[in-house]
Structure formats: structure tokens, C-alpha cells
Design a protein around this motif. Sequence first.
Motif, PDB file in Angstrom:
ATOM      1  N   LEU A 136       0.834  -1.201   0.000  1.00  9.97           N
ATOM      2  CA  LEU A 136       0.000   0.000   0.000  1.00  9.97           C
ATOM      3  C   LEU A 136       0.868   1.251   0.000  1.00  9.97           C
ATOM      4  O   LEU A 136       0.503   2.280  -0.569  1.00  9.97           O
ATOM      5  CB  LEU A 136      -0.953  -0.007   1.202  1.00  9.97           C
ATOM      6  CG  LEU A 136      -2.042  -1.085   1.124  1.00  9.97           C
ATOM      7  CD1 LEU A 136      -2.980  -0.982   2.321  1.00  9.97           C
ATOM      8  CD2 LEU A 136      -2.842  -0.972  -0.168  1.00  9.97           C
ATOM      9  N   GLY A 137       2.022   1.143   0.620  1.00 11.70           N
ATOM     10  CA  GLY A 137       2.961   2.262   0.566  1.00 11.70           C
ATOM     11  C   GLY A 137       3.453   2.484  -0.856  1.00 11.70           C
ATOM     12  O   GLY A 137       3.541   3.621  -1.327  1.00 11.70           O
ATOM     13  N   LEU A 138       3.722   1.385  -1.532  1.00  6.33           N
ATOM     14  CA  LEU A 138       4.232   1.464  -2.897  1.00  6.33           C
ATOM     15  C   LEU A 138       3.256   2.184  -3.816  1.00  6.33           C
ATOM     16  O   LEU A 138       3.665   2.975  -4.682  1.00  6.33           O
ATOM     17  CB  LEU A 138       4.466   0.030  -3.404  1.00  6.33           C
ATOM     18  CG  LEU A 138       5.287  -0.146  -4.680  1.00  6.33           C
ATOM     19  CD1 LEU A 138       6.727   0.263  -4.445  1.00  6.33           C
ATOM     20  CD2 LEU A 138       5.221  -1.595  -5.153  1.00  6.33           C
ATOM     21  N   ILE A 139       1.960   1.919  -3.637  1.00  7.54           N
ATOM     22  CA  ILE A 139       0.971   2.570  -4.510  1.00  7.54           C
ATOM     23  C   ILE A 139       0.406   3.834  -3.868  1.00  7.54           C
ATOM     24  O   ILE A 139      -0.544   4.421  -4.372  1.00  7.54           O
ATOM     25  CB  ILE A 139      -0.180   1.613  -4.872  1.00  7.54           C
ATOM     26  CG1 ILE A 139      -0.856   1.091  -3.604  1.00  7.54           C
ATOM     27  CG2 ILE A 139       0.324   0.447  -5.725  1.00  7.54           C
ATOM     28  CD1 ILE A 139      -2.201   0.434  -3.862  1.00  7.54           C
ATOM     29  N   LYS A 140       0.962   4.210  -2.726  1.00  8.63           N
ATOM     30  CA  LYS A 140       0.584   5.444  -2.019  1.00  8.63           C
ATOM     31  C   LYS A 140      -0.888   5.481  -1.653  1.00  8.63           C
ATOM     32  O   LYS A 140      -1.568   6.498  -1.804  1.00  8.63           O
ATOM     33  CB  LYS A 140       0.938   6.679  -2.852  1.00  8.63           C
ATOM     34  CG  LYS A 140       2.417   6.738  -3.241  1.00  8.63           C
ATOM     35  CD  LYS A 140       2.774   8.067  -3.873  1.00  8.63           C
ATOM     36  CE  LYS A 140       4.113   8.021  -4.568  1.00  8.63           C
ATOM     37  NZ  LYS A 140       4.035   7.391  -5.902  1.00  8.63           N
ATOM     38  N   LEU A 141      -1.423   4.345  -1.180  1.00 13.25           N
ATOM     39  CA  LEU A 141      -2.824   4.324  -0.750  1.00 13.25           C
ATOM     40  C   LEU A 141      -2.944   3.805   0.675  1.00 13.25           C
ATOM     41  O   LEU A 141      -3.962   3.234   1.057  1.00 13.25           O
ATOM     42  CB  LEU A 141      -3.664   3.454  -1.698  1.00 13.25           C
ATOM     43  CG  LEU A 141      -3.954   4.031  -3.072  1.00 13.25           C
ATOM     44  CD1 LEU A 141      -4.797   3.082  -3.905  1.00 13.25           C
ATOM     45  CD2 LEU A 141      -4.674   5.366  -2.970  1.00 13.25           C
ATOM     46  N   SER A 146     -12.153   5.529  -6.764  1.00 18.77           N
ATOM     47  CA  SER A 146     -12.163   5.856  -8.185  1.00 18.77           C
ATOM     48  C   SER A 146     -11.508   4.728  -8.971  1.00 18.77           C
ATOM     49  O   SER A 146     -10.835   3.863  -8.417  1.00 18.77           O
ATOM     50  CB  SER A 146     -11.395   7.151  -8.421  1.00 18.77           C
ATOM     51  OG  SER A 146     -10.015   6.914  -8.243  1.00 18.77           O
ATOM     52  N   GLY A 147     -11.729   4.745 -10.293  1.00 17.40           N
ATOM     53  CA  GLY A 147     -11.148   3.718 -11.144  1.00 17.40           C
ATOM     54  C   GLY A 147      -9.624   3.666 -11.038  1.00 17.40           C
ATOM     55  O   GLY A 147      -9.033   2.588 -10.962  1.00 17.40           O
ATOM     56  N   GLY A 148      -9.009   4.819 -11.007  1.00 19.86           N
ATOM     57  CA  GLY A 148      -7.547   4.858 -10.924  1.00 19.86           C
ATOM     58  C   GLY A 148      -7.046   4.241  -9.628  1.00 19.86           C
ATOM     59  O   GLY A 148      -6.076   3.477  -9.623  1.00 19.86           O
ATOM     60  N   GLN A 149      -7.735   4.554  -8.528  1.00 22.14           N
ATOM     61  CA  GLN A 149      -7.338   3.968  -7.242  1.00 22.14           C
ATOM     62  C   GLN A 149      -7.542   2.459  -7.249  1.00 22.14           C
ATOM     63  O   GLN A 149      -6.684   1.707  -6.793  1.00 22.14           O
ATOM     64  CB  GLN A 149      -8.164   4.597  -6.112  1.00 22.14           C
ATOM     65  CG  GLN A 149      -7.804   6.049  -5.843  1.00 22.14           C
ATOM     66  CD  GLN A 149      -8.749   6.684  -4.835  1.00 22.14           C
ATOM     67  OE1 GLN A 149      -9.907   6.296  -4.742  1.00 22.14           O
ATOM     68  NE2 GLN A 149      -8.252   7.664  -4.105  1.00 22.14           N
ATOM     69  N   GLN A 150      -8.681   2.010  -7.798  1.00 27.45           N
ATOM     70  CA  GLN A 150      -8.942   0.575  -7.849  1.00 27.45           C
ATOM     71  C   GLN A 150      -7.851  -0.148  -8.630  1.00 27.45           C
ATOM     72  O   GLN A 150      -7.378  -1.211  -8.245  1.00 27.45           O
ATOM     73  CB  GLN A 150     -10.296   0.297  -8.515  1.00 27.45           C
ATOM     74  CG  GLN A 150     -11.483   0.640  -7.642  1.00 27.45           C
ATOM     75  CD  GLN A 150     -12.778   0.092  -8.232  1.00 27.45           C
ATOM     76  OE1 GLN A 150     -12.904  -1.078  -8.524  1.00 27.45           O
ATOM     77  NE2 GLN A 150     -13.751   0.957  -8.404  1.00 27.45           N
ATOM     78  N   GLN A 151      -7.429   0.469  -9.743  1.00 32.26           N
ATOM     79  CA  GLN A 151      -6.438  -0.203 -10.562  1.00 32.26           C
ATOM     80  C   GLN A 151      -5.087  -0.238  -9.845  1.00 32.26           C
ATOM     81  O   GLN A 151      -4.331  -1.204 -10.000  1.00 32.26           O
ATOM     82  CB  GLN A 151      -6.341   0.491 -11.928  1.00 32.26           C
ATOM     83  CG  GLN A 151      -5.712  -0.341 -13.015  1.00 32.26           C
ATOM     84  CD  GLN A 151      -6.419  -1.670 -13.246  1.00 32.26           C
ATOM     85  OE1 GLN A 151      -6.483  -2.520 -12.365  1.00 32.26           O
ATOM     86  NE2 GLN A 151      -6.940  -1.852 -14.447  1.00 32.26           N
ATOM     87  N   ARG A 152      -4.806   0.772  -9.047  1.00 34.13           N
ATOM     88  CA  ARG A 152      -3.561   0.727  -8.277  1.00 34.13           C
ATOM     89  C   ARG A 152      -3.624  -0.391  -7.235  1.00 34.13           C
ATOM     90  O   ARG A 152      -2.636  -1.096  -7.006  1.00 34.13           O
ATOM     91  CB  ARG A 152      -3.298   2.080  -7.617  1.00 34.13           C
ATOM     92  CG  ARG A 152      -2.593   3.040  -8.583  1.00 34.13           C
ATOM     93  CD  ARG A 152      -2.983   4.461  -8.342  1.00 34.13           C
ATOM     94  NE  ARG A 152      -2.292   5.076  -7.227  1.00 34.13           N
ATOM     95  CZ  ARG A 152      -2.696   6.217  -6.630  1.00 34.13           C
ATOM     96  NH1 ARG A 152      -3.797   6.809  -7.064  1.00 34.13           N
ATOM     97  NH2 ARG A 152      -2.027   6.726  -5.643  1.00 34.13           N
TER      98      ARG A 152
END
Lengths: 263, 263, 353, 353
Positions: C118-123, C135-141
Amino acid sequence: MSIWARIAGWAALIFGLLYFFVPLGGLFEFSLKARRGVYSLDAYASVFADPQFQQTFGYSVIMALVTIVIGILIVVPTAYWVRLKMPWARPYVEFLTLMPLVIPAIVIVFGYIRLYNTSSWLPLTGSVMGTNILLAFGYTILALPYMYRAVDTGLRTIDVATLTEAAQSLGAGWATILGRVILPNVIPAVLSGAFLTFAIVIGEFTLAALLDRPAFGPYLQRVGANKAYEPFALSVIAFAITWGCLALIQLVSRFSKTAPRKA
Amino acid sequence: MSIWARIAGWAALIFGLLYFFVPLGGLFEFSLKARRGVYSLDAYASVFADPQFQQTFGYSVIMALVTIVIGILIVVPTAYWVRLKMPWARPYVEFLTLMPLVIPAIVIVFGYIRLYNTSSWLPLTGSVMGTNILLAFGYTILALPYMYRAVDTGLRTIDVATLTEAAQSLGAGWATILGRVILPNVIPAVLSGAFLTFAIVIGEFTLAALLDRPAFGPYLQRVGANKAYEPFALSVIAFAITWGCLALIQLVSRFSKTAPRKA
Amino acid sequence: MSFLTLTSIQKSFGPVQVVKDFNMGIEKGEFVSFLGPSGCGKTTILRMIAGFETPSGGTIQIGGTSQENLKPNQRNIGMVFQAYALFPNMNVADNVAFGLKIAGKPKAEIDARVKEMLGLIKLDHLAERYPYQMSGGQQQRVALARALAPKPQVLLLDEPLSALDAKIRVSLREEIRMIQQQLGITTVFVTHDQEEALSISDRIVVMNAGRADQIGTPYEIYNRPSTRFVASFVGTLNLIEAKVVDPATNRITIGDQGITLREPLGAVRAGDTVSLALRPEAGSIAEGAKGDTALSGEVISSNFLGSVIRTRMKVGESVISFDMFNSPGLVPPAVGDVVTLRFTASDLLIIRE
Amino acid sequence: MSFLTLTSIQKSFGPVQVVKDFNMGIEKGEFVSFLGPSGCGKTTILRMIAGFETPSGGTIQIGGTSQENLKPNQRNIGMVFQAYALFPNMNVADNVAFGLKIAGKPKAEIDARVKEMLGLIKLDHLAERYPYQMSGGQQQRVALARALAPKPQVLLLDEPLSALDAKIRVSLREEIRMIQQQLGITTVFVTHDQEEALSISDRIVVMNAGRADQIGTPYEIYNRPSTRFVASFVGTLNLIEAKVVDPATNRITIGDQGITLREPLGAVRAGDTVSLALRPEAGSIAEGAKGDTALSGEVISSNFLGSVIRTRMKVGESVISFDMFNSPGLVPPAVGDVVTLRFTASDLLIIRE
């Protein structure tokens, strides 16, 4: 938009509502008239006091639960598998599940009686338990279209193929996929199918009457033929039960809309 | 894919097929046994020769056609209007059309009897024609879910809102829009709903029996109680009719897939 | 041998041969894009690597191990789908932990790895969210993190950006590339968007009707397309019909303007027609330019497209488009003007099918 | 007064005000595009002109006639929808003839007009086809012919190209523009695609949250955006934060590099921050350039995007992207290089919200 068209639309909607509720209203009003001159719940008291009511209602509830279990066992794996691996078979399976709607219940019963009579290889009609089993399977057939449609609709809201592949690529086997990924996401649909099945079995008359089992539908009809106010009270009760089931479906589907599984 | 999962899928499908066809096969085989020792069509000849068969069947066909007309008049404008102008009302209308599935037919009949009995403001049950009208409306209620679903599905395949607006921008009024744009594109759906209605009315037992009308369903049941082989022949005939209706639906929907209106 | 080796891969669906004798080696840590129109077989190859489709012929090896008898869930591959495919009944943390739980890792290790991902994708802050709340972008991350969590040997990306908005598409592709380089994971990326493939890849495979038309770096693919298909699919391209005047001196004519090509014409005869390619951005207007690196023609349209102005001119039978960057001082050529387009000798490519 | 006049138009759906006091005059024969993100109110304005929505306030006049009491089928308007909306039960000729039949034209006139229209869209040979037998681009051309057949006063296009493939989108938009100019019909075009709007329109209305942020020619919109929203929505844009050094001489600093702006700064004080905009395509690398039309910075990334190479460099706190056309001889700057970007004085715009 023409004012006439608008009026016509509303009139159709109102007509539809009246179509259902006026008979029900009349029914309810009359069921309260058992005591001369005043409204009372006498007819309801009489119904609930009748041991036959309790017996037949209990019997039908148990049959409904058995039917639901059989239905889920048949429908859920079939619907999942058809969606995942045999999409070409979907029209055929849908066609199959549509058949109970148009094959009269009588035909099904006669077929059963013929096939499982006392002189057949599997004399189910020869024993009470055997006849009960036959009845449960008959009910399952009747409920199949609704159960299948409900589960299939539930599966449609999730992307079965991609979710399965995603789980596979993460190392999951079939048991894990079904138990941890697919089932949790279609539980509301399964419940909705179960409630519909319940309502159908509680009110069903033909199958139970022809197989001569002490179910709620024939009891309702018997009371209707012999008593004055009680049948109307019974109708209201039967309606309240089915209405309750429908309300539960609505609740479940609304819940499922706000719950995470919608996505 | 595991070989076991594959087998399970096929087993479910085959089980489904057997579930329907084994009883029907037994039924059919027995119906041919009226003459001792050999297969014959004696039972069928006896059925067709029975004037009661012709009367009840004719009566049910007429009732079915009346029901179809009433159903189309109620459903098509409602479904169109709901899709076009009251999309918020769709869940409610769908809910309404679902009710007949779960309100036992018995409840509907008791409601009618109560509401339109000989001492009411509209004593429909007092005359034959009045009872026939009641029966037709009862059938309409029973068939409503299928008719509505068929028409609504048909409307879903076309973009009702945009087609309506396109026609409006070209100068068309409501009559033109309905007659020249919407109806031609949902005719297959309307037909499919009509065939389902037909099949349901032909096989229906409860309503006709309780309102004491000479319909095919009760006749089927009467014969079943009194004769040996004829009931099975009758069941096969009833099944053939409903099967024929289903085949017609399939034909119509296939036709509609290759016809221009699919697009 | 390469880390991921595809040898003579074929795949037919019924009578349709979707992939025809495909061969390729992908090195460890490489980012390879499969680029092509829909139906070219690019997704089918990806799905065969994942094990969702069985090749009709050929072998797939990862790290020297044949994948033939391995089911999808035994291949240790991470996959990201166009449709995100997050499990809707699980929150972000549970989604990312799914593969680790299946692998039977101890809880402490799972928690640590989920946190790291989660750190890697900043979420990190959205660990408790459900997919439908993002959002779609967050889901894909999240889908990317889920695929990477069990440390797969190969990462497969099946058009992961197609469902997203234009601006998020650009930022997410940069993020994917960064994470890929950071982890050094071998990655196969399928897309139909040429800009996406050009901007993100180490190498690109341009697929056409089940075959690889060209395999090369983005720069090679764009500047030295080996077939007409590659040239027209990647970028916008002018195709110019020219007549051979003298094969020995590489002399040709376009309309009535003679040009001596630098590249040898090869086996053609005088009077033959050859196809030349010129990128719209290759030329610039230079009045008075002459010779082998200039073409004159009448302007037939001039369109303002924002950052560029695209002008079309007629040279003989061919229509040549060329782009100029818009700038406030620029006066675009008017329709009917005769202009001279100057380019460099290496801009004019011979397309040899 | 203009041919199509919108005066103080407002529209609310429940509590949401979708269009806020919109005013505009559109001349006869003009092609006007409404450009904006989804939900900005552009489609709602179009639908109010068509009569499908009733304005909550304000008036719409076409040719001097108020449309207030006219139903959609009385307005003599042609409309083309994103979803084509051809009547699926009619063939091409019947679709095009529909409006003429409704108007009760004689058969000979209808046939002639249908033929003329099919000629205009170059689909004469498909008159007997049904919609489902045609490609999306062909269907949309039929929809255009159908809308134009009854000679409407105004043509409304509601994102007619959004459902089509990229290449067809470009060719159809050029065809639409050509037909529109040929017939001289007043046209309103709704789109969210800035390149589409820039390439096709006489004037563009950039909508933002129910208001028109800017109305102008494509050139004005692109080169002189009046608000930050317009600047960022139309094209790619660098937004650079600069510090005012001396308002009197228009002196500012970006990072530690001083620049004297040509445009007056207006009412600001020394130490204030101002936003400057610079298009990525405006600059070019020029080593050694100095002064008011150059900025130096360290390259942080350089991406090959096909026709252009996009390089990003850091100047003070701002990141500036700039584009160069790709050409075989070009060596893109490497990450870590310090490069100098030269532009012209008029490229650097002050954004005043």
C-alpha cells in the motif's frame, strides 16, 4: 409532452394499483366483520385457534425450507458454471428453467404419480415420506425459474469470469474461489430467490391437493368452501406472509446495493 | 480447470434435463397403453371424441385470447411510459408485476368473490358473462409478470428515450412515435408475452375451478380423477400445447434477432 | 535462454487461428508491450502465459521451467485486468492480502507485506475502503498491489488503463513504469494505444493478425517501421506513391518532382511504383528549398488542432499532411498557397511490406 | 439580434443548478461548439434549444421567434445523437424520409430529397440497408442526413463522434464541417474533446460548472485562455508559480531566474505570487540563450511519445514540460542534464483566474 399522454400514463399506473388493492381491501374489510355490526378480529382468533391451521402451516413452512435447500444446491453451481464455462448453454438453461412456468403443475403431478406409483421401480407414492419427497421436488420445479433468475441476476452484477481468473492468478483453487469470492457476492441474490420460493410454496394449491398432502394451500381452499368469515381472514394472513417475504426481498436487495458487494 | 468441476457442471445440466423429461417420458409411455399388450392411440382417440374436451378447450382458448388483449392494452403503454418518463417508478412497477407470482391465486379469487358477489355494487358473479369477465381479469393478473417482463425486455433492446427524441425532433407527435417507431420494434416481445400468457391460461386450474367455469384445467383434473389412461393422454396434449407455445416464442425471438429491428 | 521464452506458440479457436507461430524471449526485468488492433492475438498470448488458455502448439517457459502442466493457480504470476477485478466483498487490505493468505503466509508477514504494497501505490490511508468507494484509478492501483504482493515471477497487464480517463491514464502509466523499474519485475503489457506502448516499454511487439510484424524498442518501431502495417498503426503517417526513374541511382519522382533517395531502392525496375513514408512532424516549411529533401505542393486544407496545426498539400496524386507547432506568431498557410516542405534525407522511408 | 439567441438561460434539476444565467447570440450559418467536462451544462443547453428540457428561466429565440411555447416537434430543428438513434425497423432511405413524411411532403419530393441527402453523405449505394447492417460511422452519417432532410433552421449535434473509433472520428468531423459549410446551416455542437472543438468550430464556448468561462474562436481559446480552467482544459499546459519582484517594471522571478514580462502585471505587489502559463510546444532548446525569453533547469524525465518527445525539467519549484517533434537525428536530453528552454515573449501568459 402532451397532457393527455401524461394523464394516460398516470391512469395506467393507478389502474394497476387499484387492480391489486381494491380486491385486497374488500377482502380485509370483510374479514373483520365476523361479529355483527362492529369490526373485530374474531375471524382471526378462530383461524389461529384451529389446530389444522397450525398443522398445515407448519407442514408448508417445512416443505418450503426443504425446497429452498434443494433449489440452492441445484441452482447455484449450475448458474455459476454456465456463466463461467458454458456461456453457449445459457439460452438452453434459461429455456429449461422457463418450462415450469408453462408446463401445468397438473402435468408434473401426473407424471410423478405415473412414474413413482406403488407398482413402479421407486414406489414413492406408497409412503408418506416418499410423497413428501415428491412434493418437495415438485415445488422445486415450480420455484426453479425464480431461483435461477435471482441467482443468475446476482451473478450478473459481478464479473464472474474476471474475478475467477483474478483469484486463480493469486493461487486460489475452485473451493476457495466459490467459497471466498463468488458466494459472498451473491448471497443477497440467493436470499431473494429463497424468499420467493417460500412465498410460492406457502400459497401453492394444485400440487399439494393432487398429491393429497396436508399443506396450507388446500386447507385454505377447504376453509373457503365451508366457513363464512374465516377464509377471508386466512387470505389476509396468506397475503401478509407473501407480502412480508416480498418486503424482505426488497430489504435484502436494497441492503446489497449499499453494501460493498455492489461495486 | 479441474476435471471434477467439469464433471460436476455437466452432471448438474444432465440432472436438470432428466428432472423434466423422465416424468414426461413415463407419462407418454403410459398414455399409449390403453389397449392391453400393445402401444396404441386409443386413449387419445377417446379424449378427442369427448365433447367436454372440445368445449372446455375451446372455452380456455377464447379466455386466453381475451386475456392477451387485456394484457397488451394494460402493459404496453405502461411499460413505455414508465421507461420514458418515470424511470424512478420502474422498481415500483416491477414490484407490482411481481406480486401475482406470490399472492396465491386463491387470495385473488376470494377477493373477487367478496367484491363482486351478488349483493355487491357490481354483481359480476351473479351472471355467466360477469364471472367470465372476472376470470379473464384474474388470468390477466396471473399473466401480468410474464407479459410485463417480455415487453419491458423488448423495450430495453431499443433506446426508447433517444428514439422518441429523434422522432420528436423530426416533427412526430405521440401517436406517430408509438405507432411507427416504438411498436414495430417491440412486436416480437409482445408476441412472446402473448404466447406465455396463452400457455398459462390453458393449463390454469385454481381460478377456473373456484369460479366454477368450464375451463380446460378443471376438466383435466376431473378426467384424472375418473379415468385410467385418458388423463395421461390429456397431460401429454396439454404439454404439447405449451411446448408448442414455447417453440413459437423461440422462433419469434430468433426471427427478431435476424430481423432489422434487432440492430 | 531468456527468462520468459515463448516458442512456436499457436492458438486456434475452432477454425480461426488467432496466434500463428509466435516466438519471443523476454529478459528478466524487461518491460515488453504487445501492441495491436483488437483481434490481433495480443491478449490471447497474455492469457496463454497466465494459463487461462492452453496453446494449440508450442511451449512457454518461465525461468527455464515449462508451464505446460501448470494450472493458472500454480504459475506464480501476477495479473492486472482491464476491469480492475477487485473482490467486491473485501476491502483494500483484504484484497491485497488475498494471494498471501492463499499461500499460507503467517499473519505478521502478511500484514507487513500489505503495508509495504500500500505504501508502494501510495494508498496507505485507504486500507479499509471497499472497491466501490474508490475511483477507477485507485482501484487499478490496488489491483496492481494485489498482483505484486505474492512476489510473482512475471507481471501481466491486460489493457489496465483502457477503462480510465485520459489524464489518469497518463499518470498511472508513469506510476506503473516507475514501480516496475523499482521492483525490477519482468512485465508483459497489452495495449491498443500506441502512445501508451511507446512511452512505457523497453521493447514493443507490434501484432497483426496473429503474427509479430515487428519487435523492437519504441524508437525503432516509430522511426524504422518494417512493414506498412506498423508504419500506419504507430503514429500518423503519409504514404506517398512514387515512380522509380532509375533504380541504379535511386532516382524516383513524386508527381513531377524528382528526388534521389539515400536508401537503396533494391530490386525494382524503372517505371515501378514504390511506397514512401513520411511522418507529418518530419518536415517544415522552407520557401525556396530545392533538391532531394524538399517537396512543393498546393495547400488544400489547414486545421488548427491546438498544439499543432495540420496542413495538407497535394503533391502529384498524393496528399501529404504536415504538422507545425502552434505559436502565437505563426501564420498558418492558406488554402491555395503553394508551399515547399523541407525534410531531412533520412525522414523519407521506403516501405517494403 | 443574432439568429439563435439565448438570454439569461437557467436550468435547475431539483436543488442542482446546472446552467447559470447563460447568454449568447449565434449568427446564421455559424458553427459553435460547446466544450467542457461532463456535468458542465453543455448538453443541457443543447436539449433546451431542442425543447427536450424546459428552461427554469430565460428565453430562447430562433430567427426572432420565441421558442417558449413550442414543443420539440414544432421547432423545426435537426438533431444528431451520440447513440445514432436510427429507427431500427426502417432502412436508410426510410430513416432519411421520416421527417419529410411527417411533414406531409408529396412522394416525388421526398424521393428527390432523400436521394440528394444520400448523395451528400456519399451513401447512395446503401439506401436499402438497415441500421444494424452498417458501421457506426455510416450510421452516424445517415443520422446526419435524416436530421438535415427536412431543412431545419438549426442543427444540433450532441457528441455525435464520441461513440466512434479514433480514425473515423477525425474523418467524420471533417465531413460534418464540410457539409455544414456547404449548406450554411447554423450548427451547435457539443463535445468534451478539445481537439474536436478546436478543429471544427467558428467559435467555441468553454463551459465550466454551468457558466461560459470563455467564448471565442479556437485560436483565441487556445492562445489566450481567459481563466485557469480554460487554460488547463484546452490543451496541455505548464502552470508556473512566479514571484513578483517589481510590479512597475513587470519583473518577476521563477526559481532564481529573473524575467521581465512584456504583459503588464496589473495590481500586484512585490512578493506576490502570480501564475504563468506556458504551452509545452511553445519552447525549444537553445543552449546559451539568456534573458527574458529563456529558462534553464535540470531534466527530470524525457518520454518518447511517438511524434513528440516530452521532456520535463525543474525550474525552482515548478516542473515545466516541453515537447519536441521526434526526428531520426534528434538526441533527446538525458535525465540530469541542465538545458535552456527558449520561447518568445508572447508565449508566457499571465493567468488571472
